[in-house]
Design a protein around this motif. Structure first.
Motif, PDB file in Angstrom:
ATOM      1  N   ILE A   1      30.842  17.010 -31.292  1.00  0.00           N
ATOM      2  CA  ILE A   1      29.470  17.163 -30.819  1.00  0.00           C
ATOM      3  C   ILE A   1      28.840  18.370 -31.495  1.00  0.00           C
ATOM      4  O   ILE A   1      29.532  19.202 -32.088  1.00  0.00           O
ATOM      5  CB  ILE A   1      29.393  17.316 -29.283  1.00  0.00           C
ATOM      6  N   THR A   2      27.516  18.447 -31.388  1.00  0.00           N
ATOM      7  CA  THR A   2      26.763  19.558 -31.979  1.00  0.00           C
ATOM      8  C   THR A   2      26.322  20.523 -30.885  1.00  0.00           C
ATOM      9  O   THR A   2      25.832  20.093 -29.833  1.00  0.00           O
ATOM     10  CB  THR A   2      25.525  19.020 -32.706  1.00  0.00           C
ATOM     11  N   GLY A   3      26.472  21.795 -31.120  1.00  0.00           N
ATOM     12  CA  GLY A   3      26.045  22.794 -30.154  1.00  0.00           C
ATOM     13  C   GLY A   3      26.704  24.125 -30.433  1.00  0.00           C
ATOM     14  O   GLY A   3      27.437  24.289 -31.420  1.00  0.00           O
ATOM     15  N   GLU A   4      26.456  25.067 -29.563  1.00  0.00           N
ATOM     16  CA  GLU A   4      27.021  26.402 -29.731  1.00  0.00           C
ATOM     17  C   GLU A   4      27.194  27.040 -28.356  1.00  0.00           C
ATOM     18  O   GLU A   4      26.223  27.176 -27.596  1.00  0.00           O
ATOM     19  CB  GLU A   4      26.104  27.271 -30.594  1.00  0.00           C
ATOM     20  N   LEU A   5      28.420  27.415 -28.045  1.00  0.00           N
ATOM     21  CA  LEU A   5      28.683  28.114 -26.784  1.00  0.00           C
ATOM     22  C   LEU A   5      28.466  29.608 -27.023  1.00  0.00           C
ATOM     23  O   LEU A   5      29.393  30.415 -27.034  1.00  0.00           O
ATOM     24  CB  LEU A   5      30.090  27.804 -26.288  1.00  0.00           C
ATOM     25  N   CYS A   6      27.191  29.945 -27.195  1.00  0.00           N
ATOM     26  CA  CYS A   6      26.787  31.306 -27.544  1.00  0.00           C
ATOM     27  C   CYS A   6      26.534  32.175 -26.322  1.00  0.00           C
ATOM     28  O   CYS A   6      26.177  33.351 -26.444  1.00  0.00           O
ATOM     29  CB  CYS A   6      25.527  31.255 -28.398  1.00  0.00           C
ATOM     30  N   GLY A   7      26.703  31.601 -25.126  1.00  0.00           N
ATOM     31  CA  GLY A   7      26.419  32.321 -23.893  1.00  0.00           C
ATOM     32  C   GLY A   7      25.036  31.990 -23.359  1.00  0.00           C
ATOM     33  O   GLY A   7      24.124  31.647 -24.117  1.00  0.00           O
TER      34      GLY A   7
ATOM     35  N   ARG B   1      20.185  35.586 -29.772  1.00  0.00           N
ATOM     36  CA  ARG B   1      21.523  35.202 -30.198  1.00  0.00           C
ATOM     37  C   ARG B   1      22.251  34.408 -29.110  1.00  0.00           C
ATOM     38  O   ARG B   1      23.364  33.928 -29.328  1.00  0.00           O
ATOM     39  CB  ARG B   1      22.330  36.432 -30.606  1.00  0.00           C
ATOM     40  N   CYS B   2      21.624  34.289 -27.931  1.00  0.00           N
ATOM     41  CA  CYS B   2      22.180  33.456 -26.866  1.00  0.00           C
ATOM     42  C   CYS B   2      21.021  32.701 -26.219  1.00  0.00           C
ATOM     43  O   CYS B   2      19.851  32.933 -26.532  1.00  0.00           O
ATOM     44  CB  CYS B   2      22.938  34.291 -25.838  1.00  0.00           C
ATOM     45  N   VAL B   3      21.338  31.799 -25.307  1.00  0.00           N
ATOM     46  CA  VAL B   3      20.305  31.096 -24.553  1.00  0.00           C
ATOM     47  C   VAL B   3      19.772  32.025 -23.470  1.00  0.00           C
ATOM     48  O   VAL B   3      20.539  32.734 -22.808  1.00  0.00           O
ATOM     49  CB  VAL B   3      20.868  29.813 -23.913  1.00  0.00           C
ATOM     50  N   ILE B   4      18.465  32.019 -23.281  1.00  0.00           N
ATOM     51  CA  ILE B   4      17.846  32.807 -22.211  1.00  0.00           C
ATOM     52  C   ILE B   4      17.133  31.860 -21.265  1.00  0.00           C
ATOM     53  O   ILE B   4      16.231  31.111 -21.671  1.00  0.00           O
ATOM     54  CB  ILE B   4      16.834  33.820 -22.787  1.00  0.00           C
TER      55      ILE B   4
END
Length: 681
Positions: free
Chosen positions: A366-372, A516-519
């Motif tokens: 899958i596509t995504g990023e566990l960036c926090g 750099r992360c989701v807000i």
């Protein structure tokens, strides 16, 4: 030892360990060792693997079919028994079978103590590393982990064994209610844990009664103890019991199998008063139709396909064409400091989703990023909640509590105030998740086909289109088409509502700072993808049109300005966007389970109108082999993986991934029960 407020929904006492000179752990709160000092591996193999005859039984399994073998253990401890069983399963069991391992632990080891204990067993290092990677946080409740591409299903139940094991009994006692399907699931029992002399609270009659109720015919048990009351308790529950040679310093142990029925004078488990959440006994399930190819439908189809079912997924347009089609979705949750059904489900589904997606991302499926994910708190109520949760959960690693300068360090955006931070969360592409779920050979996708009516005839469901033509026939149907579930007569009663949400796309240079992360705030902002930001999302209960509006674009931009006044560059405007309709229930819980037949259901349980506590041990009357999975609202990425597991467990007649009270809180029958209790039905 971790200690929390006793009234907390998260309260848990972890194990307090002393370490012997050879590196073996000893439980300080019980004054006993976790495994034999001579050879823990040899003892575990002798007691639990050999005397349950697992190698012989697993080699004899039918390699041409798909199946499940279930072990229930009463003390997880260091996980040694689990690791050895898993190792033996890999060596002897057919590829198409799944090992379901259910284990209870009142005082679980911390992650660091678990890693330290595992250093003693180099031969188990590879499996131990997988367990460590997937080890759940130390929180009360049931934690499901699917390991090695779901070859192994591990359910860790953190809590008292005399509460956790009875919670698996989600039906009234089958000995007294022949018309209600019993939950016979256990193929083998590992009666482990500290000895009866040291830990008498575990070795009670209620444990043996639950064993009798949960065991399949021919189920086996093994235990290191030879105590007389254990023998008598198991004999009364229909087990043959044999005393055999123990291991090392333990001269004797017990083993046996279920060979007969429960004795007439044997104690029975406490009955479940009203089994309204349970599916009715099912007709044979061979072909399952899932209606709707969004996150709910695709996840459900995959969970069923993993269990060997033939699944046909029918979609009005193409997969992820509704609310699941957004280019970025946020994996997050909202928690409360007080117990409640919604809070418990939010936490359970979030923790399961973190593990689920981490595995898919690791395999690049899958596509995504566990960036926090940074979740800001602004209102007075939210700030109070923040401080309460901080007092309860400040020792956890999956959740952090940040303020002021820490917000910038984590997000790279000039923020002020306080925020929850979920380091293991992030953003995902919902269409990529749907595509990954559909990539199973047991799933057939039928696109551009409308489903508007369901009729049942001679054991099969017929799915009809607008012209009353049968477009698909199957013995089992799962309705997972969001707001369109209202089209079907069987689910038209469900109190669901459509909520419009619009995203706005901004060029990568439209913001003065890039996160750099989701807000998450009143809207959300994620790191850019493919040269653009995805900003959203509006919330509109009245507009059901999916055309883009300037007003909603302006609302999204306004939330960015509220987030940080100089974040949006002057004159920046959206380059595009996307609008879709979410589906939510009136109590904001998803709706998962068997679809009740309204008139019969009300008649069966009308006694609740005069007495809400009345015991009515009557099987629920549901539409045969008809299920629903809808109302995931704005957190579908978070809730659908666990809900798919729950629905698949209903159809496959397995132990649920959630305790009974949470299954009731998700059941489509809950709305009828509430109306009966309030005399509104």
């Amino acid at each position: 030892m971790t200690t929390k407020h006793e009234n907390s929904p998260y309260s848990l006492h972890s194990a307090e360990l002393l370490w012997d000179s050879d590196g073996a752990p000893r439980a300080a709160n019980y004054g006993d060792i976790y495994y034999s000092q001579e050879s823990g591996i040899d003892e575990s193999r002798h007691v639990f693997l050999s005397h349950n005859k697992l190698a012989e039984r697993w080699q004899a399994l039918d390699r041409e079919t798909t199946g499940k073998f279930t072990i229930i253990e009463t003390g997880f401890g260091t996980g040694l028994n689990f690791l050895l069983a898993w190792q033996l399963w890999q060596q002897t069991a057919p590829q198409r079978w799944q090992l379901h391992y259910i284990s209870v632990e009142k005082h679980p080891l911390t992650a660091e103590d678990l890693r330290r204990a595992h250093r003693n067993w180099p031969e188990l290092a590879s499996l131990a590393a997988i367990l460590q990677y997937n080890y759940p946080p130390l929180l009360l409740g049931q934690h499901r982990r699917l390991l090695n591409s779901a070859q192994v299903c591990l359910d860790l139940l953190f809590g008292d064994v005399l509460e956790c094991i009875p919670a698996l009994l989600d039906a009234p006692n089958s000995a007294l209610n022949a018309d209600i399907r019993a939950r016979h699931c256990a193929d083998a029992w590992f009666l482990d844990g500290f000895s009866p002399a040291i830990n008498p609270d575990m070795w009670r009659e209620s444990l043996f009664t639950c064993m009798g109720e949960l065991s399949k015919p021919g189920a086996s048990f093994a235990t290191f103890t030879a105590a007389g009351f254990v023998r008598r308790g198991l004999l009364a529950q229909g087990f043959s019991v044999e005393t055999v040679k123990g291991h090392g310093r333990k001269r004797e142990m017990l083993r046996g199998t279920v060979t007969r029925g429960v004795s007439a004078d044997a104690p029975l488990p406490a009955p479940v008063p009203v089994p309204w959440h349970l599916p009715a006994p099912q007709l044979p399930v061979k072909h399952i139709a899932v209606i709707g190819a969004g996150l709910a439908g695709c996840s459900t189809a995959n969970a069923l396909a993993q269990r060997g079912y033939r699944v046909t997924l029918i979609e009005r347009h193409t997969p992820a064409s509704g609310a699941s089609g957004n280019p970025q979705g946020i994996l997050y949750t909202k928690l409360s400091a007080t117990p409640g059904d919604l809070n418990k489900f939010n936490l359970s589904s979030f923790l399961f989703a973190l593990s689920h997606y981490k595995d898919l991302l690791d395999r690049e499926l899958i596509t995504g990023e566990l960036c926090g994910v940074l979740q800001l708190v602004k209102s007075e109520r939210e700030i109070k909640q923040f401080h309460k949760l901080k007092a309860l959960l400040n020792d956890q690693t999956w959740l952090q509590f940040l303020s002021d300068d820490e917000l910038y360090e984590q997000s790279a955006i000039s923020l002020t105030g306080q925020a929850f931070f979920y380091p293991g969360a992030g953003w995902l592409s919902p269409p990529s998740v749907c595509q990954a779920m559909l990539s199973h050979p047991n799933i057939t996708l039928v696109n551009n086909t409308t489903a508007l009516q369901l009729t049942h005839h001679e054991g099969d469901w017929q799915i009809l289109d607008a012209q009353q033509r049968c477009v698909l026939q199957a013995d089992t149907v799962v309705i997972a088409n969001s707001n369109d579930a209202k089209h079907f007569a069987q689910t038209a009663y469900l109190p669901i509502k459509a909520i419009r949400g619009q995203l706005s796309y901004l060029a990568a240079d439209a913001l003065s700072q890039s996160p750099r992360c989701v807000i998450c705030h009143d809207g959300y902002l994620a790191p850019p993808v493919n040269g653009q930001f995805c900003v959203g999302a509006s919330f509109d209960l009245h507009n059901k049109d999916c055309e883009l509006t300037v007003a909603d674009h302006d609302w999204n931009l306004g939330q960015l300005n509220n987030l940080a006044s100089d974040l949006l560059k002057p004159g920046a405007r959206p380059t595009g966007g996307r609008a879709a309709l979410r589906c939510a229930s009136t109590d904001y819980m998803p709706i998962i389970g068997a679809v009740p037949q309204l008139d019969e259901f009300k008649k069966n349980y009308r006694g609740l109108t005069t007495d809400a506590r009345r015991k009515i041990p009557v099987a629920a009357t549901n539409h045969p082999n008809l299920y629903v999975n809808v109302a995931h609202g704005s957190r579908g990425l978070t809730s659908t993986p666990l809900c798919a597991e729950l629905l698949a467990s209903y159809i496959a007649d397995e132990i649920r991934p959630l305790p009974r009270e949470q299954c009731e809180a998700l059941s489509p029958a809950r709305f009828i029960i509430r109306k009966l209790i309030r005399s509104q039905a």
